[in-house]
Enzyme design. Sequence first.
Site, mmCIF file in Angstrom:
data_model
loop_
_atom_site.group_PDB
_atom_site.id
_atom_site.type_symbol
_atom_site.label_atom_id
_atom_site.label_comp_id
_atom_site.label_asym_id
_atom_site.label_seq_id
_atom_site.Cartn_x
_atom_site.Cartn_y
_atom_site.Cartn_z
ATOM 1 N N TYR A 174 0.833 -1.199 0.000
ATOM 2 C CA TYR A 174 0.000 0.000 0.000
ATOM 3 C C TYR A 174 0.872 1.256 0.000
ATOM 4 O O TYR A 174 0.631 2.188 -0.769
ATOM 5 C CB TYR A 174 -0.930 -0.020 1.213
ATOM 6 C CG TYR A 174 -1.861 1.155 1.303
ATOM 7 C CD1 TYR A 174 -2.968 1.249 0.464
ATOM 8 C CD2 TYR A 174 -1.664 2.170 2.235
ATOM 9 C CE1 TYR A 174 -3.839 2.330 0.541
ATOM 10 C CE2 TYR A 174 -2.522 3.245 2.326
ATOM 11 C CZ TYR A 174 -3.611 3.319 1.483
ATOM 12 O OH TYR A 174 -4.465 4.384 1.564
ATOM 13 N N LYS B 211 0.998 4.265 -2.832
ATOM 14 C CA LYS B 211 0.710 5.670 -2.508
ATOM 15 C C LYS B 211 1.922 6.563 -2.756
ATOM 16 O O LYS B 211 1.766 7.720 -3.148
ATOM 17 C CB LYS B 211 0.197 5.793 -1.070
ATOM 18 C CG LYS B 211 -1.189 5.165 -0.878
ATOM 19 C CD LYS B 211 -2.224 5.756 -1.824
ATOM 20 C CE LYS B 211 -3.622 5.228 -1.554
ATOM 21 N NZ LYS B 211 -4.634 5.864 -2.392
#
Length: 152
Positions: free
Chosen positions: A51, A55
């Site tokens: 993740y 990002k």
Amino acid sequence: DDFDRMFDLNVMGIVHATKAVLADMVARGFGRVIAIASTAGLKGYAYVSVYCTAKHAVVGLVRSLAQETAQSGVTVNAVCPTYTDTDLIGEAVARATRAGRDRNQALAAFTKVIPLGRLVKPEEVAAAVLYLCSPAAAAVTGTTLAVAGGEV
């Protein structure tokens, strides 16, 4: 497989949406591209490296596109919220509660990194997006606006 899914959702979704509108914005001489990233794009968190990678890629994309469009009248920015009071956090707290953890302890696991001491409200994230869309933000491009209660 997890990496591919996470990258497709968090990065390629923004790439495809931006590709669909950017040329017309540049031709018109005005536009606002605002990606919703995360504080995970500004720092690392343990156990969510995929993740965080996605990002960080979003933040890099925003910074690069802002350089490429800086003189076109188009701004490109990212809003980076911390843990926000959404269904996603609600579901995580509910899962922890079903597993026998106290609800307040489960919630505290999220808010402990936020000096403000609470989850961010969705309307606070929306206000940041509205600002970046406003005439007052005409010179703001290539930035990340952390809505993070002091976390970053």
